[in-house]
Design a protein around this motif. Structure first.
Motif, PDB file in Angstrom:
ATOM      1  N   LEU A 235       0.830  -1.204   0.000  1.00  0.00           N
ATOM      2  CA  LEU A 235       0.000   0.000   0.000  1.00  0.00           C
ATOM      3  C   LEU A 235       0.865   1.255   0.000  1.00  0.00           C
ATOM      4  CD1 LEU A 235      -2.923   1.091   0.170  1.00  0.00           C
ATOM      5  CD2 LEU A 235      -2.675   1.072   2.657  1.00  0.00           C
ATOM      6  N   CYS A 236       1.908   1.241   0.821  1.00  0.00           N
ATOM      7  CA  CYS A 236       2.812   2.392   0.866  1.00  0.00           C
ATOM      8  C   CYS A 236       3.532   2.568  -0.472  1.00  0.00           C
ATOM      9  CB  CYS A 236       3.831   2.224   1.993  1.00  0.00           C
ATOM     10  SG  CYS A 236       3.111   2.310   3.646  1.00  0.00           S
ATOM     11  N   LYS A 237       3.945   1.452  -1.067  1.00  0.00           N
ATOM     12  CA  LYS A 237       4.607   1.531  -2.366  1.00  0.00           C
ATOM     13  C   LYS A 237       3.638   2.064  -3.426  1.00  0.00           C
ATOM     14  CE  LYS A 237       8.717  -0.528  -1.638  1.00  0.00           C
ATOM     15  NZ  LYS A 237      10.028   0.043  -2.007  1.00  0.00           N
ATOM     16  N   TYR A 238       2.388   1.611  -3.329  1.00  0.00           N
ATOM     17  CA  TYR A 238       1.384   2.025  -4.295  1.00  0.00           C
ATOM     18  C   TYR A 238       1.108   3.526  -4.200  1.00  0.00           C
ATOM     19  CZ  TYR A 238      -2.936   1.839  -7.049  1.00  0.00           C
ATOM     20  OH  TYR A 238      -3.893   2.032  -8.018  1.00  0.00           O
ATOM     21  N   LEU A 239       1.102   4.056  -2.970  1.00  0.00           N
ATOM     22  CA  LEU A 239       0.765   5.460  -2.756  1.00  0.00           C
ATOM     23  C   LEU A 239       1.988   6.373  -2.741  1.00  0.00           C
ATOM     24  CD1 LEU A 239      -1.913   4.982   0.052  1.00  0.00           C
ATOM     25  CD2 LEU A 239      -2.321   5.401  -2.374  1.00  0.00           C
ATOM     26  N   SER A 240       3.184   5.785  -2.878  1.00  0.00           N
ATOM     27  CA  SER A 240       4.397   6.603  -2.799  1.00  0.00           C
ATOM     28  C   SER A 240       4.547   7.549  -3.980  1.00  0.00           C
ATOM     29  CB  SER A 240       5.637   5.701  -2.717  1.00  0.00           C
ATOM     30  OG  SER A 240       5.651   4.982  -1.513  1.00  0.00           O
ATOM     31  N   PHE A 241       4.017   7.150  -5.135  1.00  0.00           N
ATOM     32  CA  PHE A 241       4.172   7.958  -6.344  1.00  0.00           C
ATOM     33  C   PHE A 241       2.811   8.212  -6.969  1.00  0.00           C
ATOM     34  CE2 PHE A 241       7.960   5.295  -5.816  1.00  0.00           C
ATOM     35  CZ  PHE A 241       8.943   6.277  -5.714  1.00  0.00           C
ATOM     36  N   SER A 242       2.667   9.376  -7.557  1.00  0.00           N
ATOM     37  CA  SER A 242       1.376   9.753  -8.135  1.00  0.00           C
ATOM     38  C   SER A 242       1.399   9.870  -9.652  1.00  0.00           C
ATOM     39  CB  SER A 242       0.897  11.085  -7.533  1.00  0.00           C
ATOM     40  OG  SER A 242       1.851  12.110  -7.769  1.00  0.00           O
ATOM     41  N   LYS A 243       2.585   9.985 -10.258  1.00  0.00           N
ATOM     42  CA  LYS A 243       2.633  10.123 -11.712  1.00  0.00           C
ATOM     43  C   LYS A 243       4.031   9.814 -12.241  1.00  0.00           C
ATOM     44  CE  LYS A 243       3.377  15.113 -11.271  1.00  0.00           C
ATOM     45  NZ  LYS A 243       2.903  16.457 -11.647  1.00  0.00           N
ATOM     46  N   LEU A 244       4.102   9.593 -13.541  1.00  0.00           N
ATOM     47  CA  LEU A 244       5.366   9.426 -14.255  1.00  0.00           C
ATOM     48  C   LEU A 244       5.656  10.721 -15.009  1.00  0.00           C
ATOM     49  CD1 LEU A 244       5.037   5.819 -15.726  1.00  0.00           C
ATOM     50  CD2 LEU A 244       6.877   6.583 -14.236  1.00  0.00           C
ATOM     51  N   ASN A 245       6.779  11.323 -14.700  1.00  0.00           N
ATOM     52  CA  ASN A 245       7.187  12.559 -15.368  1.00  0.00           C
ATOM     53  C   ASN A 245       8.335  12.291 -16.337  1.00  0.00           C
ATOM     54  OD1 ASN A 245       5.357  14.316 -14.190  1.00  0.00           O
ATOM     55  ND2 ASN A 245       6.639  14.630 -12.388  1.00  0.00           N
ATOM     56  N   VAL A 246       8.387  13.051 -17.400  1.00  0.00           N
ATOM     57  CA  VAL A 246       9.495  12.948 -18.357  1.00  0.00           C
ATOM     58  C   VAL A 246      10.671  13.741 -17.808  1.00  0.00           C
ATOM     59  CG1 VAL A 246      10.290  13.415 -20.692  1.00  0.00           C
ATOM     60  CG2 VAL A 246       7.925  12.709 -20.302  1.00  0.00           C
ATOM     61  N   ARG A 247      11.750  13.029 -17.495  1.00  0.00           N
ATOM     62  CA  ARG A 247      12.953  13.702 -17.011  1.00  0.00           C
ATOM     63  C   ARG A 247      13.832  14.161 -18.172  1.00  0.00           C
ATOM     64  NH1 ARG A 247      17.114  11.597 -12.277  1.00  0.00           N
ATOM     65  NH2 ARG A 247      18.326  13.518 -12.202  1.00  0.00           N
TER      66      ARG A 247
END
Length: 569
Positions: A235-247
């Motif tokens: 659950l923590c891993k799932y909620l750790s990130f909210s989006k994929l950004n282009v670096r």
């Protein structure tokens, strides 16, 4: 005579009346019988209707009772999990209070001693000599902030709670799916123990005895804590990130070339360089920091090596930083020296296209390759020719060494199965994984006993090799769906429990091992070459993905040669 003839009809008159009465009575009886029959039919119809309604109500009652029983069971194990979490939270809270109290005492003690006028008790720290009191006080305040306050904890919880609510239905489904598996396992174990007790006459299964069931309850408690902690971690891993950004985006001068499909990407040993390979017959090596930190109109590779045929796969050596293996459409396996930009090992035993090649992490002299000719070749960099051949009944699409040994490999096959071989006995697999309905395009080890497989049946599956003592495992512990994959190789890569794959919708999907639905997704944009406006091109798809080690950085490429470095934020 005349008088007699006159009286004759009068003499027969009573008989005529009796016949009429009889006929009337007969008619009345028939009518009454018909009415009784009709009434009986109506009564039977009413009874049948009542029976039908009764049957419906009973069936409805049974179904609702089943739902109520299931709901009661659900509420019971929800309460059990809540109590377990509250118990763990209470234990952690006590440690937190003690830790905070000790830190406060230490800070107060140091502050009191620093402010004391008594030279014998005043402590001087060498690293703070020449630093004024304001900086010392600031350092003390920063030290005190290393322990999160209740306000900070609450703020963090609220931040993650909003993301949790957005994905509540998906998380609910994942929770009940996984939790029901645990309940079923425990139920089967308890049932098995009771059956053993009945056969042996043991008191283990005695009803009403909490002492007799204590070992089972204790084991269930351990499993419950393990389940709760595992779900919490996921659950923590799932909620750790909210989006994929282009670096960063890799800009190449030949991007408009029609033969720009990237088939494989990979990072070197130290994650300083990455290589790309595909149908343009070239292996290109780029410096990662240069791509990320320097904004250029065109990025040129630091090394470019040309091959005679289209390239299908590349793999860096985990020990020799400059060595990279490749496989191509003509069935040739090669090992290149990047510093010299040339091939130094050439292996030509496969009869058809080679789809996959992999170096062993434990023994970097060992190499394995899988081909459309249905064979897997074992290679040793110190020997000429292959050291062994595994024959299969279908095309081999993927091969990988087990991460902690050079003696075991996994094979993804076009016959919908995954085969695990001990290389000390290659006559038959020691384990076969059955569950996909189409070609298995990739296999990757999550760890020494867990495999993730990708298939053109639109799914990824997670397998636990320790689940079954037999040779066949037909039940994956997780099935991941959400991406689209019916005909192409779209890539598969794993990092710290996160699983990345591509999609034929030109999207990158990221899953976590604990949940069957995607954590994140990113769609590659396609611009019209004339107008420059964004369009939807159904022919483009993600062709390969690769994590940068155990990090949140993902390298991905699509069928048009567009390469992006994505970051989970």
């Amino acid at each position: 005579m005349a008088q007699g003839s006159i009286l004759l009809p009068v003499a027969h008159a009573p008989c005529a009346r009796n016949q009429t009465e009889d006929e009337s009575e007969f008619l009345n009886q028939s009518r009454n019988s018909l009415e009784e029959r009709e009434a009986a039919l109506r009564l039977r119809e009413e009874i049948e209707e009542q029976e039908l309604l009764l049957d419906f109500l009973k069936q409805l009652q049974k179904r609702k009772q089943d739902i109520a029983d299931n709901l009661q069971d659900t509420v019971a194990f929800l309460s059990s999990d809540i109590n377990e979490v509250l118990h763990q939270q209470s234990a952690l809270g006590g440690q937190f209070v003690n830790f905070s109290s000790d830190l406060d005492k230490e800070v107060c003690s140091e502050t009191a001693e620093d402010q004391s006028d008594c030279g014998s008790r005043k402590r001087f720290r060498p690293e703070l000599e020449g630093v004024d009191m304001e900086e010392q006080n600031r350092s003390v305040e920063e030290g005190s902030r290393t322990v999160p306050s209740s306000e900070l904890i609450q703020e963090s919880v609220l931040s993650k709670s909003s993301r949790l609510m957005k994905n509540f239905k998906k998380l609910e489904t994942a929770y009940f799916l996984t939790r029901s598996k645990l309940a079923k396992q425990v139920g089967n174990q308890i049932s098995s123990c009771h059956q053993v007790a009945k056969r042996t006459g043991s008191a283990i299964g005695t009803e009403g005895s909490s002492i007799d069931n204590f070992p089972l309850e204790r084991q269930y408690g351990r499993r419950q804590r393990s389940w709760v902690n595992s779900f919490l971690e996921g659950l923590c891993k799932y909620l750790s990130f909210s989006k994929l950004n282009v670096r960063a985006e890799l800009k190449q001068c030949d991007l408009l070339n029609s033969s720009n499909l990237v088939c494989s990407v990979g990072f070197d040993r130290d994650k300083e360089f990455f290589a790309t390979a595909g149908v343009n017959k070239k292996i290109k090596v780029f410096e990662y920091n240069m791509i990320v930190n320097e904004h250029r109109d065109i990025h040129y590779p630091v090394v470019e090596m040309s091959n005679r045929s289209k390239l299908s796969c590349i793999c860096w050596n985990s020990y020799m930083k400059s060595h990279i293996a490749s496989s191509d459409f003509e069935g040739i396996v090669q090992v290149w020296d990047v510093t010299r930009s040339q091939v130094f090992v050439d292996m030509r035993e496969h009869e058809r296209r080679v789809w996959s090649v992999d170096f062993s992490i434990v023994d970097p002299t060992k190499l394995v390759s899988g081909s459309d000719d249905g064979s897997v070749k074992l290679w040793d960099m110190n020997q000429a020719g292959s050291t062994g051949t595994i024959r299969t009944r279908a095309n081999v699409c993927s091969v990988q060494f087990q991460p902690d040994t050079a003696r075991s490999i996994a094979i993804g096959s076009a016959d919908h199965k995954i085969y695990c071989y001990d290389l000390r006995n290659i006559r038959a697999p020691y384990c076969t994984l059955v569950g996909h309905t189409k070609t298995v395009s990739y296999v990757k080890y999550l760890d020494a006993s867990t495999i993730v497989s990708a298939s053109t049946d639109n799914s990824l599956k997670l397998w636990d090799l320790s689940m079954s003592p037999g040779r066949i495992i037909d039940s994956p512990i997780q099935t991941f769906t959400g991406h689209t994959n019916t005909k192409n190789f779209v890539g598969l890569s794993i990092s710290d429990g996160y699983i990345a794959t591509g999609s034929e919708t030109n999207e990158v999907f990221v899953y976590h091992k604990e949940f069957p639905m995607p954590v994140l997704a990113y769609k590659f944009s396609v611009a019209d070459p004339i107008s420059g406006q964004e369009i939807d091109d159904p022919t483009q798809f993600i062709s390969c993905v690769c994590w940068r080690g155990q990090s949140s950085t993902l390298l991905s490429a699509n069928s048009s040669g567009n390469i992006k470095i994505l970051e989970m934020d």
